[in-house]
Design a protein around this motif. Structure first.
Motif, short mmCIF file in Angstrom:
data_model
loop_
_atom_site.label_atom_id
_atom_site.label_comp_id
_atom_site.label_asym_id
_atom_site.label_seq_id
_atom_site.Cartn_x
_atom_site.Cartn_y
_atom_site.Cartn_z
N GLY A 47 -14.87 31.47 53.30
CA GLY A 47 -14.00 31.10 54.41
C GLY A 47 -13.73 29.63 54.58
O GLY A 47 -13.28 29.20 55.65
N THR A 48 -13.96 28.83 53.55
CA THR A 48 -13.73 27.38 53.68
C THR A 48 -12.39 26.94 53.11
O THR A 48 -12.07 25.76 53.15
N GLY A 49 -11.60 27.89 52.56
CA GLY A 49 -10.24 27.56 52.14
C GLY A 49 -10.03 27.42 50.65
O GLY A 49 -9.06 26.79 50.23
N LYS A 50 -10.89 28.00 49.82
CA LYS A 50 -10.75 27.84 48.36
C LYS A 50 -9.47 28.50 47.84
O LYS A 50 -8.68 27.86 47.16
N THR A 51 -9.29 29.78 48.16
CA THR A 51 -8.10 30.49 47.68
C THR A 51 -6.83 29.94 48.31
O THR A 51 -5.79 29.81 47.63
N THR A 52 -6.90 29.60 49.59
CA THR A 52 -5.74 29.03 50.27
C THR A 52 -5.31 27.73 49.61
O THR A 52 -4.12 27.48 49.36
N THR A 53 -6.29 26.86 49.30
CA THR A 53 -5.97 25.58 48.65
C THR A 53 -5.43 25.80 47.25
O THR A 53 -4.53 25.07 46.80
N ALA A 54 -5.94 26.82 46.57
CA ALA A 54 -5.42 27.13 45.23
C ALA A 54 -3.95 27.51 45.31
O ALA A 54 -3.13 27.09 44.46
N ARG A 55 -3.58 28.30 46.30
CA ARG A 55 -2.17 28.69 46.45
C ARG A 55 -1.30 27.48 46.81
O ARG A 55 -0.17 27.35 46.31
N ILE A 56 -1.81 26.62 47.67
CA ILE A 56 -1.04 25.43 48.04
C ILE A 56 -0.87 24.51 46.83
O ILE A 56 0.20 23.92 46.62
#
Length: 533
Positions: A47-56
């Protein structure tokens, strides 16, 4: 169809990412200067944003904007958001972890991007790949085509082979600070027109434990009832947690030895639907808060509670001893650990309450001593440390056996003038044995005193410890305060310690431990060879 908060408010550009400024700065600079790596490894807790940052990052590599990338508005950014962009491939390694899956990936790498500038492979939970799959990925990961970028994400980087780690640019995601979480959730609540109190947000952030997704999931649960106002009591109800006033009262009942009332209070809390394991964790946290308020003048930022609750805790901490706080933390931590594997955690909690009440009813514990050790007794006829028969160092307070007296009562018989007399010389070994056992429970190296020193005299205002060597004397001097405290506990009076060495006129010790014995004990304790010079 309703969309969960953590999905509806997922960041779409770098500036919306919470708590990972160090990573955002690196990636933004690499995109602007066109110096992006061919392979990244995103590590961090859930929940710290790994996948989200990968998409960005994938958006930034393919964004059509002439300004800051990604813009979040162009057709490419929108397609990546919706998951329909052909050149961004997300793979779940937990369900696609075989060699055949990686071979298919290697074949697809050969084909250039269909619509964008870069072909981006996002492999989530990469630590789940099999050994064969890792080996199949190595060569492609090291030298992919110039239009391919790999982004590996994992919560357990230690499970990855060193050969994979060395081929990636590693970026570690930190737990998001609570104040950042509170700010982010507050903005979401304002957009949705929901009033959430600051205390409620602090409780949610504390239970999220640095995970944005966990925090938003808890918030989602709290507002799902349809209420437009959420306060701390609502959050505690959803979490199955108890308010601070419950733990203040429970701790007071323990200190007042009201065991039955404490058990009834816990029963009432659990009857209201509180989770027993969560209850134990919250109670440990209460003891931790007592510790913080005892030493910190303004603990608001550390404790993350309302001013009112902090005042309640501070008032209680002023009346509770540090040793009681220590015992509460140790006992409850041990109970929580055992409860992980138990089908009856409530019984373990009730047993912990009984133990803590029994400790409060008896003498004050030594730091680090367990409750079982404090109520233990020795069989009759056991040998003292110097070869003499030694009585029980600490009789069970509830036994009431006739003709027996505990060590703590030695020397308490009043003389003709009503004053408490000093212990008799025949009791010195019994007292010293009890002091040694208590000290050994507090400090593992305390055996040095027990094997190299003896109690040889107790006067009105002092007691004398005779030591065998300068080494033991120095150790006893360093632990003077502890020895004097233990002697006070077992003789009922505060006395200062005098130290004498054998051969200086003091009474000799019987069956003294040799330096060889001490060396052997040190070898067992430290696991190293000890040479005597």
């Amino acid at each position: 169809m309703y969309t969960a908060l953590y999905r509806a408010y997922r960041p779409e550009v770098f500036d919306e990412i919470l708590g990972q400024d160090h990573i955002v700065r690196i990636l933004k600079n690499q995109i602007q200067t066109d110096t992006t790596s061919h392979a990244y490894l995103f590590c961090g807790t859930r929940g710290t944003g790994k996948t989200t940052t990968a998409r960005i990052l994938a958006k930034g590599l393919n964004c059509l904007s002439e300004g800051d990338r990604p813009c979040g508005q162009c057709s490419v950014c929108r397609e990546i958001k919706e998951g329909t962009f052909l050149d961004v491939i997300e793979i779940d390694a937990a369900s696609n972890n075989g060699v055949d899956n990686i071979r298919e990936l290697r074949e697809s790498v050969k084909y250039p991007p269909a619509a964008g500038r870069k072909k981006v492979y996002i492999i989530d939970e990469v630590h789940m790949l099999s050994t064969g799959a890792f080996n199949a990925l190595l060569k492609t990961l090291e030298e992919p085509p110039e239009y391919v970028v790999f982004i590996l994400a994992t919560t357990e980087p230690h499970k990855l082979p060193a050969t994979i780690l060395s081929r990636c640019m590693r970026l570690d995601f930190k737990r998001v600070p609570e104040n950042v979480l509170i700010g982010g959730m507050s903005e979401i609540c304002q957009k949705k027109g929901i009033q959430v109190s600051d205390s409620a947000l602090r409780i949610i952030a504390a239970n999220a434990d640095g995970s944005v997704r966990d925090g938003l999931s808890i918030l989602d649960q709290c507002i799902s009832g349809g209420d437009t106002k959420v306060d701390a009591s609502d959050v505690l109800e959803f979490l199955g947690a108890s308010g601070e006033e419950t733990f203040v009262e429970l701790t007071d009942l323990i200190r007042k030895k009201r065991t039955s009332d404490a058990i009834v209070l816990v029963a009432q809390a659990l009857a209201d639907g509180k989770d027993v394991r969560q209850f134990m964790r919250d109670w440990v946290n209460h003891y931790r808060n007592l510790l913080m308020t005892k030493f910190i003048k303004n603990p608001q930022e550390i404790i993350n509670m309302s001013v009112e609750n902090i005042d309640r805790i501070r008032r209680q901490s002023e009346t509770i001893e540090l040793t009681e706080i220590n015992q509460g933390i140790l006992e409850l931590s041990r109970t929580i650990n055992e409860a992980k594997w138990s089908t009856q955690p409530r019984i373990l909690l009730e047993l912990a309450i009984v133990k803590l009440s029994s400790v409060s009813a008896g003498r004050t514990p030594i730091m680090g001593m367990t409750s079982e050790r404090m109520i233990s007794s020795e069989p009759a006829g056991s040998q003292g440390y110097y070869g003499k028969p030694a009585g029980s160092p600490l009789q069970n307070a509830t036994s009431g056996s006739p003709g027996e007296s505990s060590v703590s009562e030695i020397g308490h018989a009043p003389d003709e003038d009503g004053n408490k007399a000093a212990p008799e010389p025949k009791d010195y070994d019994r007292i010293w044995k009890a002091v040694f056992e208590d000290g050994e429970a507090s400090k593992g190296s305390f055996y040095i005193v027990g094997s190299g020193a003896a109690l040889t005299s107790i006067e009105e205002h002092s007691f004398t410890v005779t030591v065998r060597s300068g080494h033991v004397k120095a150790y006893a001097e360093r632990n003077r305060e502890l020895l004097e405290t233990l002697m006070e506990r077992h003789t009922g009076k505060k006395r200062s310690m005098k130290i004498a060495e054998t051969g200086a006129g003091a009474a000799s010790m019987e069956s003294e431990a040799s330096m060889e014995d001490i060396a052997q004990e040190a070898e067992k304790l430290l696991g190293v060879n000890v040479e005597i010079k």
